[in-house]
Scaffold this active site. Structure first.
Site, PDB file in Angstrom:
ATOM      1  CG  ASP A   1     -48.193  -6.544   1.341  1.00 30.34           C
ATOM      2  OD1 ASP A   1     -47.983  -6.882   0.165  1.00 30.34           O
ATOM      3  OD2 ASP A   1     -47.406  -5.845   1.996  1.00 30.34           O
TER       4      ASP A   1
ATOM      5  CG  ASP B   1     -44.362  -2.469  -0.165  1.00 31.77           C
ATOM      6  OD1 ASP B   1     -44.782  -2.655   0.998  1.00 31.77           O
ATOM      7  OD2 ASP B   1     -43.762  -3.346  -0.812  1.00 31.77           O
TER       8      ASP B   1
ATOM      9  NE  ARG C   1     -42.331  -2.757   9.212  1.00 30.90           N
ATOM     10  CZ  ARG C   1     -42.441  -3.556   8.173  1.00 30.90           C
ATOM     11  NH1 ARG C   1     -43.483  -4.369   8.063  1.00 30.90           N
ATOM     12  NH2 ARG C   1     -41.533  -3.574   7.222  1.00 30.90           N
TER      13      ARG C   1
ATOM     14  CG  HIS D   1     -37.040  -3.656   7.658  1.00 32.65           C
ATOM     15  ND1 HIS D   1     -37.836  -4.610   8.261  1.00 32.65           N
ATOM     16  CD2 HIS D   1     -37.338  -3.715   6.331  1.00 32.65           C
ATOM     17  CE1 HIS D   1     -38.564  -5.212   7.341  1.00 32.65           C
ATOM     18  NE2 HIS D   1     -38.285  -4.695   6.168  1.00 32.65           N
TER      19      HIS D   1
ATOM     20  CG  HIS E   1     -48.771  -1.508  -0.072  1.00 34.52           C
ATOM     21  ND1 HIS E   1     -48.749  -2.515  -1.013  1.00 34.52           N
ATOM     22  CD2 HIS E   1     -48.067  -1.986   0.980  1.00 34.52           C
ATOM     23  CE1 HIS E   1     -48.061  -3.540  -0.545  1.00 34.52           C
ATOM     24  NE2 HIS E   1     -47.634  -3.246   0.676  1.00 34.52           N
TER      25      HIS E   1
ATOM     26  CG  HIS F   1     -45.938  -5.146  -4.028  1.00 31.18           C
ATOM     27  ND1 HIS F   1     -46.224  -6.408  -4.494  1.00 31.18           N
ATOM     28  CD2 HIS F   1     -45.924  -5.248  -2.669  1.00 31.18           C
ATOM     29  CE1 HIS F   1     -46.374  -7.235  -3.476  1.00 31.18           C
ATOM     30  NE2 HIS F   1     -46.204  -6.554  -2.358  1.00 31.18           N
TER      31      HIS F   1
ATOM     32  CG  ASN G   1     -41.682  -9.755  -1.304  1.00 33.10           C
ATOM     33  OD1 ASN G   1     -42.250  -9.759  -2.380  1.00 33.10           O
ATOM     34  ND2 ASN G   1     -41.909 -10.674  -0.388  1.00 33.10           N
TER      35      ASN G   1
ATOM     36  CG  ASN H   1     -47.149  -7.013   7.263  1.00 33.39           C
ATOM     37  OD1 ASN H   1     -47.599  -5.880   7.350  1.00 33.39           O
ATOM     38  ND2 ASN H   1     -46.040  -7.294   6.590  1.00 33.39           N
TER      39      ASN H   1
ATOM     40  CG  HIS I   1     -47.369 -10.356  -1.362  1.00 32.38           C
ATOM     41  ND1 HIS I   1     -46.495  -9.416  -0.863  1.00 32.38           N
ATOM     42  CD2 HIS I   1     -46.601 -11.396  -1.781  1.00 32.38           C
ATOM     43  CE1 HIS I   1     -45.264  -9.878  -0.967  1.00 32.38           C
ATOM     44  NE2 HIS I   1     -45.297 -11.076  -1.531  1.00 32.38           N
TER      45      HIS I   1
END
EC number: 3.5.2.3
Length: 428
Positions: free
Chosen positions: A150, A303, A60, A307, A56, A230, A276, A90, A177
């Protein structure tokens, strides 16, 4: 490729042995090994593990290269002892077609710091309305076997059933998720005493647990595989334990941060703790550790959610959710599981290498450290203790909850098929 002799390593935490690598494979494991002309690595009692596998990871790319790229993410992975990572879907565009997953797969092959296995989206655009090209992604060069929306929950029961039925045909798995969206509208943190005192919107445990309960029953009905991303609550642990007792084909993961951190940290209003699913209570943390130890929770997955600075250095409500984790995962597991006596190093290898490799069908990874096996290896200085300095991260992002915190253990060497990607703590 020259030979490498790792001298005096504690394989899976056992007695010191020598490990000889010849090309891409382990040639021998034993005492007093020698090889003329071999490069010698003095392990001095460090622990040698099979290369770690993360089921996981958010890399990006494509679309959010300001947060992370396949190159920077795999460099972070190698720094953390990982030889394979599974990249979540994602991205922008979403990895919901054969073309996008092949792009990510090829970028991983080009950079070479670790193997990158793309995860395909379950639904087109992660929108939950139409199944993505599951078969085409599986048949592509990337050979996708794990599918997940996810970041969003496949909350429609009919859509989830169809996905489970589809992947069953080729032995795939749907990684859910678990977040009931109607129960988490406006949620900012775990629902409980702390959220009430802070006046932040609560994220109830039942929002996770209700989806898990539904999905294990769907998996049983269809006869398919479901994986829970998660997992974060004590109630979720009990549901998964019950499902496994019935023989339902369910696996589950826990993140390092959910093994260590609690919602009490949110009192600081520091968005670095916004994630999250949210950080839960001390009771949940205890239940998660016990479940990982007894096998109810199958694996640790990072996970890793990078950012850029501006997305986290802002007021709590506006901040993005997520933490980076590839470079600190093993240290957190050492502190929470090994130093507490809940797992030995063989158990860590199972939860962070062999089992995630089996769930994701990562061929060549998670294999025993023995003759004839691929030389995907991680050497760990378990005696080391030091403060986490995000400035030294290989990841493009710095949103770690451990900045300045002292953690045990340090990965000193990582080998991918006999090629060193990390030497003395430095990327090659």
């Amino acid at each position: 490729m020259s030979k490498i002799l790792i001298r005096g390593a504690r394989v899976l935490g056992g007695e010191p042995q020598d490990v000889l690598i010849d090309g891409e494979v382990v040639e021998a494991v034993g005492s007093g090994l020698s090889a003329e002309g071999a490069e010698v690595v003095e392990a001095d009692g460090k622990v040698l593990l099979p290369g770690l596998v993360d089921l996981h990871t958010h890399l990006r790319e494509p679309g959010r290269e300001d947060s992370e790229t396949v190159l920077t993410g795999t460099r972070a992975a190698a720094s953390g002892g990982f030889t394979a990572v599974f990249a979540m879907a994602n991205t922008f565009p979403v990895a919901d077609t054969a073309g996008v997953v092949e792009q990510v797969w090829r970028l991983g092959r080009e950079h070479g710091y670790c193997d990158v296995q793309p995860i395909g989206a379950v639904t087109v655009g992660l929108e939950g309305r139409k199944l993505a090209e599951l078969g085409a992604m599986h048949e592509s060069a990337a050979g996708v076997t794990v599918f997940s929306d996810d970041g969003k929950c496949v909350d429609d029961a009919v859509m989830m059933r169809r996905a489970l039925e589809y992947v069953k045909a080729f032995g795939g798995v749907v990684a859910q998720h678990a977040q009931e969206p109607r129960l988490t509208e406006g949620a900012q943190m775990n629902e409980g005493v702390v959220s009430a005192e802070l006046g932040l919107g609560g994220w109830p445990a039942v929002a996770e647990e209700s989806i898990i309960a539904r999905d294990v029953l769907l998996a049983e009905h269809v006869g398919s595989r479901v994986h829970i991303c998660h997992l974060s609550t004590a109630g979720s642990v009990e549901i998964v334990r019950w499902a496994k007792s019935r023989g339902i084909d369910v696996t589950a993961e826990v993140t390092p941060h959910h093994l260590l951190l609690t919602d009490e940290l949110v009192r600081s209003y520091d968005p670095v703790y916004k994630v999250n699913p949210p950080l839960r209570t001390e009771r949940d943390v205890h239940a998660l550790r016990e479940a990982l130890a007894d096998g109810t929770i199958d694996i640790v997955a990072t996970d890793h959610a990078p950012h850029p600075h501006e997305d986290k250095d802002c007021e709590w409500a506006a901040a993005a959710m997520g933490m980076v984790g590839l470079e600190t995962a093993l240290s957190v597991v050492q502190e929470t599981m090994v130093e507490t006596g809940l797992l030995d190093w063989a158990g860590v290898a199972d939860r962070m290498s062999s089992t995630p490799a089996r769930i994701g069908r990562a061929g060549g990874h998670g294999r025993p450290v023995s003759a004839g096996e691929p030389a995907n290896l991680t050497l760990v200085d378990t005696a080391y203790r030091g403060s986490v300095d995000p400035a030294g991260f290989a990841s493009r992002s710095r949103n770690t909850p451990y900045a300045g915190r002292e953690l045990p253990g340090r990965v000193t060497h990582t080998w991918l098929r006999g090629k060193a990607t990390l030497v003395d703590g430095k990327l090659t």
